[in-house]
Design an enzyme around this catalytic site. Sequence first.
Site, short mmCIF file in Angstrom:
data_model
loop_
_atom_site.label_atom_id
_atom_site.label_comp_id
_atom_site.label_asym_id
_atom_site.label_seq_id
_atom_site.Cartn_x
_atom_site.Cartn_y
_atom_site.Cartn_z
N THR A 123 37.69 -19.49 52.68
CA THR A 123 36.76 -19.25 53.78
C THR A 123 35.34 -18.97 53.29
O THR A 123 35.15 -18.41 52.20
CB THR A 123 37.27 -18.04 54.61
OG1 THR A 123 36.24 -17.63 55.51
CG2 THR A 123 37.63 -16.86 53.73
N ASP A 124 34.38 -19.29 54.14
CA ASP A 124 32.98 -18.95 53.82
C ASP A 124 32.76 -17.44 53.75
O ASP A 124 31.77 -16.97 53.20
CB ASP A 124 32.02 -19.59 54.84
CG ASP A 124 32.22 -19.17 56.29
OD1 ASP A 124 33.13 -18.35 56.57
OD2 ASP A 124 31.47 -19.66 57.16
N GLU A 125 33.71 -16.67 54.30
CA GLU A 125 33.55 -15.21 54.30
C GLU A 125 33.58 -14.63 52.89
O GLU A 125 33.16 -13.49 52.68
CB GLU A 125 34.64 -14.53 55.13
CG GLU A 125 34.52 -14.81 56.59
CD GLU A 125 35.22 -13.77 57.46
OE1 GLU A 125 35.41 -12.63 57.01
OE2 GLU A 125 35.57 -14.11 58.60
N TYR A 147 39.91 -8.51 54.97
CA TYR A 147 40.40 -9.90 55.02
C TYR A 147 39.70 -10.75 53.97
O TYR A 147 40.35 -11.42 53.14
CB TYR A 147 40.17 -10.51 56.42
CG TYR A 147 40.16 -12.02 56.42
CD1 TYR A 147 41.33 -12.74 56.22
CD2 TYR A 147 38.97 -12.74 56.61
CE1 TYR A 147 41.32 -14.14 56.19
CE2 TYR A 147 38.95 -14.12 56.59
CZ TYR A 147 40.13 -14.83 56.38
OH TYR A 147 40.11 -16.20 56.35
N LYS A 151 41.08 -12.76 50.55
CA LYS A 151 40.93 -14.19 50.31
C LYS A 151 40.20 -14.43 48.98
O LYS A 151 40.57 -15.32 48.21
CB LYS A 151 40.16 -14.86 51.45
CG LYS A 151 40.89 -14.91 52.78
CD LYS A 151 42.12 -15.80 52.77
CE LYS A 151 41.80 -17.28 52.71
NZ LYS A 151 43.04 -18.10 52.83
P1 NAD Z 1 46.41 -18.70 61.71
O1 NAD Z 1 46.39 -17.21 61.71
O2 NAD Z 1 46.29 -19.46 62.98
O3 NAD Z 1 47.74 -19.23 61.01
C1 NAD Z 1 48.23 -18.69 59.82
C2 NAD Z 1 49.63 -19.27 59.60
O4 NAD Z 1 50.14 -18.78 58.35
C3 NAD Z 1 50.64 -18.85 60.68
O5 NAD Z 1 51.40 -19.97 61.07
C4 NAD Z 1 51.51 -17.82 59.99
O6 NAD Z 1 52.83 -17.75 60.49
C5 NAD Z 1 51.47 -18.31 58.54
N1 NAD Z 1 51.73 -17.25 57.55
C6 NAD Z 1 51.13 -16.03 57.49
N2 NAD Z 1 51.63 -15.33 56.44
C7 NAD Z 1 52.53 -16.15 55.83
C8 NAD Z 1 53.35 -16.00 54.67
N3 NAD Z 1 53.37 -14.86 53.97
N4 NAD Z 1 54.14 -17.05 54.30
C9 NAD Z 1 54.16 -18.19 55.04
N5 NAD Z 1 53.40 -18.39 56.15
C10 NAD Z 1 52.59 -17.37 56.53
O7 NAD Z 1 45.28 -19.13 60.68
P2 NAD Z 1 44.20 -20.30 60.70
O8 NAD Z 1 43.04 -19.88 61.50
O9 NAD Z 1 44.88 -21.58 61.00
O10 NAD Z 1 43.75 -20.29 59.17
C11 NAD Z 1 44.41 -21.11 58.21
C12 NAD Z 1 43.74 -20.92 56.86
O11 NAD Z 1 42.36 -21.29 56.97
C13 NAD Z 1 43.76 -19.49 56.34
O12 NAD Z 1 43.98 -19.53 54.96
C14 NAD Z 1 42.36 -18.97 56.65
O13 NAD Z 1 41.99 -17.97 55.73
C15 NAD Z 1 41.53 -20.22 56.50
N6 NAD Z 1 40.29 -20.27 57.29
C16 NAD Z 1 40.31 -20.05 58.65
C17 NAD Z 1 39.13 -20.17 59.38
C18 NAD Z 1 39.09 -19.93 60.88
O14 NAD Z 1 37.99 -19.89 61.45
N7 NAD Z 1 40.21 -19.81 61.56
C19 NAD Z 1 37.94 -20.51 58.73
C20 NAD Z 1 37.96 -20.72 57.35
C21 NAD Z 1 39.15 -20.62 56.65
O1 TDX Z 2 36.32 -9.68 70.65
C1 TDX Z 2 35.47 -10.16 69.86
N1 TDX Z 2 34.14 -9.95 70.14
C2 TDX Z 2 33.15 -10.42 69.33
O2 TDX Z 2 31.96 -10.21 69.62
C3 TDX Z 2 35.84 -10.90 68.69
C4 TDX Z 2 37.28 -11.16 68.36
C5 TDX Z 2 34.81 -11.37 67.88
N2 TDX Z 2 33.50 -11.13 68.18
C6 TDX Z 2 32.46 -11.64 67.26
C7 TDX Z 2 32.66 -11.23 65.82
C8 TDX Z 2 32.12 -12.40 65.03
O3 TDX Z 2 30.72 -12.25 64.85
O4 TDX Z 2 32.57 -13.07 67.25
C9 TDX Z 2 32.38 -13.60 65.94
C10 TDX Z 2 33.61 -14.39 65.52
O5 TDX Z 2 34.68 -13.47 65.37
P1 TDX Z 2 36.16 -13.95 64.97
O6 TDX Z 2 36.61 -15.00 65.90
O7 TDX Z 2 36.99 -12.73 64.81
O8 TDX Z 2 35.90 -14.68 63.57
P2 TDX Z 2 35.25 -14.17 62.18
O9 TDX Z 2 35.37 -12.72 62.02
O10 TDX Z 2 33.87 -14.77 62.10
O11 TDX Z 2 36.23 -14.89 61.13
C11 TDX Z 2 36.69 -16.24 61.35
O12 TDX Z 2 36.02 -17.16 60.55
C12 TDX Z 2 36.26 -17.14 59.17
C13 TDX Z 2 38.19 -16.35 61.11
O13 TDX Z 2 38.89 -15.37 61.87
C14 TDX Z 2 38.53 -16.22 59.65
O14 TDX Z 2 39.93 -16.44 59.43
C15 TDX Z 2 37.75 -17.24 58.89
O15 TDX Z 2 37.99 -17.11 57.51
#
Ligand code: NAD
Ligand code: TDX
Length: 334
Positions: A123-125, A147, A151
């Site tokens: 992630t960019d985080e 988190y 990562k």
């Molecule tokens: P998500 O939370 O929707 O899904 C995560 C999945 O992983 C779920 O299906 C869960 O059951 C599975 N999982 C969790 N722990 C596990 C374990 N110990 N063994 C096997 N499976 C397990 O997540 P997402 O948003 O689809 O993110 C997927 C990946 O992308 C993650 O690695 C996350 O860090 C990364 N990512 C997400 C975002 C975002 O904005 N959502 C952005 C950048 C990177």
């Molecule tokens: O209830 C809320 N109110 C609010 O203002 C929530 C849930 C979020 N926010 C704000 C916080 C952030 O500035 O919105 C923005 C986005 O929040 P999230 O959806 O929780 O995402 P973020 O914390 O930016 O992280 C996401 O992007 C990077 C994903 O959850 C991560 O898994 C990914 O790595």
Amino acid sequence: MKKILVTGGAGFIGSAFVRYQLRTYPEVQVVNFDKLTYAGNLDNVKECDPARHTFVQGDIADRAAIQAAMAGCDAVVNFAADTHVDRSIMGATDFIATNCTGVYNICEAARELGTARVLLVSTDEVYGSIREGSFTEQSPQGPRNPYSASKAGGELIALAHHETFGTPVIITRGSNTYGPYQYPEKVMPLFITNLIDGEQVPLYQGGEHNVRDWLWVDDHASGVDTALRQGTPGQVYNVAGGNERENIVLTHKLLELCGRDASFIRLVKDRPGHDFRYSIDASKLRGLGWTPQMPWDEGVAQTAAWYRDNEWWWRKIKTGEFLEYYRKQYADRK
Ligand code: NAD
Ligand code: TDX
């Protein structure tokens, strides 16, 4: 590449990647290995052809289980993670187990089995927050919440594995991803489903002008695929949406799409350590031929429409465990 193990393939981006592989490469078989935590959902892959998609329930923190699933696969693509920042602030034990130990197990299993490609989705985080400009892959890590620290830890373990043992690790760092099938704890599906139900949206006060760079989920899937097939082991690739928006701008867009006015905004206490802005430069991945396809306005409109048309998917999620979490997270958050 004939057989790919996708971990976390029942989650949001992992399931989009599974669907992407099956529709793009007719010869590919996918093994989907997922623990089915609260965020995992087999509804996300129910359209996948069982002749080419096999599901295995398991935990990447269980070394024997992940190694058994990886046997015979040409590549492993790890999406499995605990992913929600607010939950990690409540407690990060599971985050460390999956995002650090789980990644170590995958690297060790790959070493033992001789797996040809190990792609870790990150992630960019991990860079932390940036006021101006954008991070490149050379920028140092600076995670600022549990988190992103977990990562970053997983990345370091994997990159060290590459240096020490030559494990063919490739890392992608994606920006905030959006689209269908996203668990409704994340801001976009949470706000859309609340607005559909005529409920207010909890916007973090003080975070209204924080910036996220929005990446369409299928563009994230194609970015990971490009790095998997054309990337170089030991390298990191940023995957940026190129759609930076303030949270308040996003919120007003969602209000408009859902036919609600500004009285539906409820300002609540800010997230501790709330990162102000994420911004990454994706020139390196673009150099391998990747370009994101989805314009932001269209993607957000499609996302809102998808949640409106697919209540069967999210109504059963917004019960039980979710309601308990929502109460803990927001009820007393003034
Ligand atoms: P998500 O939370 O929707 O899904 C995560 C999945 O992983 C779920 O299906 C869960 O059951 C599975 N999982 C969790 N722990 C596990 C374990 N110990 N063994 C096997 N499976 C397990 O997540 P997402 O948003 O689809 O993110 C997927 C990946 O992308 C993650 O690695 C996350 O860090 C990364 N990512 C997400 C975002 C975002 O904005 N959502 C952005 C950048 C990177
Ligand atoms: O209830 C809320 N109110 C609010 O203002 C929530 C849930 C979020 N926010 C704000 C916080 C952030 O500035 O919105 C923005 C986005 O929040 P999230 O959806 O929780 O995402 P973020 O914390 O930016 O992280 C996401 O992007 C990077 C994903 O959850 C991560 O898994 C990914 O790595």
